[in-house]
Design an enzyme around this catalytic site. Structure first.
Site, PDB file in Angstrom:
ATOM      1  N   GLU A  47       0.844  -1.209   0.000  1.00 15.54           N
ATOM      2  CA  GLU A  47       0.000   0.000   0.000  1.00 15.54           C
ATOM      3  C   GLU A  47       0.872   1.249   0.000  1.00 15.54           C
ATOM      4  O   GLU A  47       0.589   2.224  -0.705  1.00 15.54           O
ATOM      5  CB  GLU A  47      -0.931  -0.020   1.218  1.00 15.54           C
ATOM      6  CG  GLU A  47      -1.852   1.178   1.326  1.00 15.54           C
ATOM      7  CD  GLU A  47      -1.305   2.249   2.252  1.00 15.54           C
ATOM      8  OE1 GLU A  47      -1.561   3.444   2.013  1.00 15.54           O
ATOM      9  OE2 GLU A  47      -0.614   1.879   3.219  1.00 15.54           O
ATOM     10  N   ASP A  67       0.638   3.748  -3.191  1.00 16.19           N
ATOM     11  CA  ASP A  67       0.229   5.137  -2.991  1.00 16.19           C
ATOM     12  C   ASP A  67       1.120   6.073  -3.797  1.00 16.19           C
ATOM     13  O   ASP A  67       0.633   7.028  -4.428  1.00 16.19           O
ATOM     14  CB  ASP A  67       0.316   5.466  -1.495  1.00 16.19           C
ATOM     15  CG  ASP A  67       0.017   6.916  -1.202  1.00 16.19           C
ATOM     16  OD1 ASP A  67      -1.110   7.372  -1.452  1.00 16.19           O
ATOM     17  OD2 ASP A  67       0.936   7.635  -0.726  1.00 16.19           O
ATOM     18  N   GLU A 123      -4.686   0.511  -3.294  1.00 16.67           N
ATOM     19  CA  GLU A 123      -3.319   1.000  -3.494  1.00 16.67           C
ATOM     20  C   GLU A 123      -2.322  -0.149  -3.444  1.00 16.67           C
ATOM     21  O   GLU A 123      -1.319  -0.152  -4.170  1.00 16.67           O
ATOM     22  CB  GLU A 123      -2.984   2.058  -2.457  1.00 16.67           C
ATOM     23  CG  GLU A 123      -3.742   3.359  -2.659  1.00 16.67           C
ATOM     24  CD  GLU A 123      -3.414   4.409  -1.632  1.00 16.67           C
ATOM     25  OE1 GLU A 123      -3.590   5.602  -1.933  1.00 16.67           O
ATOM     26  OE2 GLU A 123      -2.994   4.047  -0.512  1.00 16.67           O
TER      27      GLU A 123
END
Length: 228
Positions: A49, A53, A124
């Site tokens: 993640e 991102d 993400e």
């Protein structure tokens, strides 16, 4: 650790994700509450993640830069909206992600599969996994396809001028805007307020309206038009 569920594998491939190493995708779909996650077991999605991102942010920033000649403040405003957790969660629901997240029983019973925070993070993480498996160009292509409606739409465009100015100041590493009433005229039933908004080391703008809040709104709008 159990392998990637065939149904989930088919779903991932239907979204355009090419699976070379199933372990990466298991990690992207695994919440920390899942039985076996943690030391000695399956990794959860947090590291992917973190990576996803950044990949998402770069891809969207690149699209916005090429799509027009808006000033940095407006680009930042749209970027923040397009990569927000709520936008990621909305796209996750559209593609049917909730049923494929690996959650612990309690987390699932508590509604974790429909949590904006969890859905946004896993979305993400999938982007991070795609980057690892296929590289940036492939990840960017998938982002542009999944985010097409948001990129071409009005996400992040319409915003209250005071909120937009606050974000502009933060995005440009400036002190927050300061509002002050510099004039009040007329009787109480027909009063007019003149408000000045200023940001230190940038400038100021004024506007007049029949209420203080409307004058503040118009002053913020004038400031953005002048300096944004």
């Amino acid at each position: 650790m159990s392998g990637l569920d065939p149904v989930t594998g088919e779903w991932l491939e239907a979204q355009g994700f090419a699976i070379h190493n199933p372990t990466v995708w298991l990690e992207a779909l695994t919440h920390g509450s899942f039985n076996g996650a943690g030391p000695g077991g399956a990794s959860d999605y947090q590291r992917l993640e973190f990576l996803g991102d950044r990949v998402l942010g770069l891809a969207v920033a690149s699209w916005l830069f090429r799509a027009g000649d808006g000033p940095e403040g407006k680009l930042s405003q749209r970027l923040n909206a397009l990569v927000s957790g709520s936008t990621c969660a909305r796209i996750a629901r559209v593609i049917g992600l909730p049923e494929h997240i690996r959650l612990g029983k309690q987390a699932r019973d508590d509604g974790g599969a429909d949590s904006d925070n969890i859905l946004g993070d896993v979305m993400e993480a999938l982007i991070g996994a795609c980057f690892i498996e296929q590289g940036f160009d492939a990840a960017q292509a998938i982002i542009y396809r999944l985010w097409a409606q948001e990129l071409e739409g009005d996400v992040g465009k319409a915003k209250h001028p005071k909120s937009a100015l606050q974000e502009w100041a933060a995005g440009n590493r400036r002190a927050g805007p300061v509002y002050e009433v510099v004039d009040r005229s007329g009787p109480d039933h027909a009063a007019r307020f003149t408000v000045r908004v200023s940001i230190r080391n940038v400038g100021s703008a004024e506007a007049t309206a029949t209420s203080k809040s409307e004058a503040e709104k118009l002053a913020a709008k004038a400031f953005l038009e002048r300096f944004g």
